[in-house]
Design an enzyme around this catalytic site. Structure first.
Site, PDB file in Angstrom:
ATOM      1  N   SER A 176     -23.906 -10.200   0.931  1.00 30.29           N
ATOM      2  CA  SER A 176     -23.334  -8.912   0.511  1.00 30.29           C
ATOM      3  C   SER A 176     -22.138  -8.442   1.328  1.00 30.29           C
ATOM      4  O   SER A 176     -21.516  -7.445   0.976  1.00 30.29           O
ATOM      5  CB  SER A 176     -24.421  -7.832   0.511  1.00 30.29           C
ATOM      6  OG  SER A 176     -25.231  -7.970  -0.635  1.00 30.29           O
ATOM      7  N   LYS A 198     -20.628  -3.334   7.079  1.00 31.63           N
ATOM      8  CA  LYS A 198     -21.317  -3.838   5.882  1.00 31.63           C
ATOM      9  C   LYS A 198     -22.287  -4.929   6.296  1.00 31.63           C
ATOM     10  O   LYS A 198     -21.910  -5.885   6.969  1.00 31.63           O
ATOM     11  CB  LYS A 198     -20.309  -4.409   4.867  1.00 31.63           C
ATOM     12  CG  LYS A 198     -20.992  -4.845   3.567  1.00 31.63           C
ATOM     13  CD  LYS A 198     -21.497  -3.664   2.776  1.00 31.63           C
ATOM     14  CE  LYS A 198     -22.500  -4.057   1.698  1.00 31.63           C
ATOM     15  NZ  LYS A 198     -23.865  -4.299   2.206  1.00 31.63           N
ATOM     16  N   GLY A 214     -25.266  -7.866   5.231  1.00 27.95           N
ATOM     17  CA  GLY A 214     -25.513  -8.861   4.191  1.00 27.95           C
ATOM     18  C   GLY A 214     -26.754  -9.642   4.564  1.00 27.95           C
ATOM     19  O   GLY A 214     -26.931  -9.986   5.740  1.00 27.95           O
TER      20      GLY A 214
END
Length: 264
Positions: A74, A212, A214
């Site tokens: 992600s 971010k 993932g």
């Protein structure tokens, strides 16, 4: 002459190989220092690249692992959002896509989402739909143009970044984020500013944290946390991966940032 020519070709090939895994992002020996943060990884394999953009000092834990290309999971949402905005597959961070009613593994995914909220909640379905709207041709063009990892999107337009064909190293992730910070990627400044704003996870008086996560959901065996932190003394970019979850990668990042007195 032939021997020299072969040596030259071999040297060029080695340089291309190193550049291809983001080794150039680690800088020269005089600018790179080893991070001694074994305890933070608690016995798990992983790496961290931390760079001070003010003086270009790079700090690395597990240098060999930092050059190993792994699936971005992600964390690719950062690039996906940039490409979606640039190609007008999505109008802005507020544009909403309607939930299709399919129940997915995380409750926070099971509702309508905007580009920004889907980034925040890491709602995969939104970005899969966005990738399909961008299409193979434009996606391939932009992934190649920005030199994202091995640039291989053959794993399927809505899944190539999810335990599939696309791979990128931690060093390359750090380089990508640095270019985003400096708005030096091949996207409009407006779109780069938008995505940086969408990445904000914590905003305090003395710092702003953009990041971010993932996670490889098939086995929870690979986790990432990438991003940057703006402080009164400067900006640092980071990229962490671990044989674990994205949450673990984020926790390690925060622990190291506090230990280094970057995050207070």
């Amino acid at each position: 002459m032939n021997r020299m020519r072969r040596f030259g070709i071999a040297s060029l090939a080695l340089l291309c190989l190193l550049a291809g895994t983001g080794a150039e992002a680690l800088g020269g020996k005089e600018n790179t220092k080893e991070l001694h943060i074994e305890e933070a990884f608690a016995g798990k394999e992983g790496t961290m690249v931390l760079k001070n953009l003010k003086n270009d000092k790079v700090y690395v834990y597990s240098k060999e692992r930092s050059k190993e290309r792994l699936t971005p999971e992600s964390t690719f949402k950062v690039a996906n959002a940039l490409i979606g905005l640039e190609t007008a597959a999505v109008r802005d961070e507020y544009e909403v896509k309607r939930w299709d009613g399919v129940e997915r593994e995380f409750e926070s995914w099971n509702r309508d989402h905007s580009l920004a909220s889907a980034m925040r909640e890491s709602a995969i379905w939104f970005y899969q739909d966005l990738a399909r709207m961008i299409g193979d041709k434009k996606m391939n063009e932009y992934v190649s143009r920005i030199g994202y990892g091995n640039q291989d999107i053959t794993g399927g337009i809505d899944s190539f970044w999810l335990d599939s064909s696309l791979r990128i190293s931690a060093a390359e992730q750090a380089d990508f984020i640095e270019k985003l910070v400096e708005e030096d990627l091949l996207f409009s400044q407006k779109n780069q500013k938008t995505v940086k704003r969408m990445m904000i996870q914590d905003e305090q008086d003395h710092f702003i944290l953009h990041g971010k996560t993932g996670t490889r959901l098939s086995d929870m065996g690979l986790g990432w946390y990438i991003g940057f932190i703006e402080t009164e003394k400067g900006t640092w970019v980071f990229a962490v991966n671990i044989d674990g979850s994205g949450t673990e990668a984020k926790n390690i990042t925060l622990e190291v940032l506090k230990e280094k007195k970057i995050l207070k």
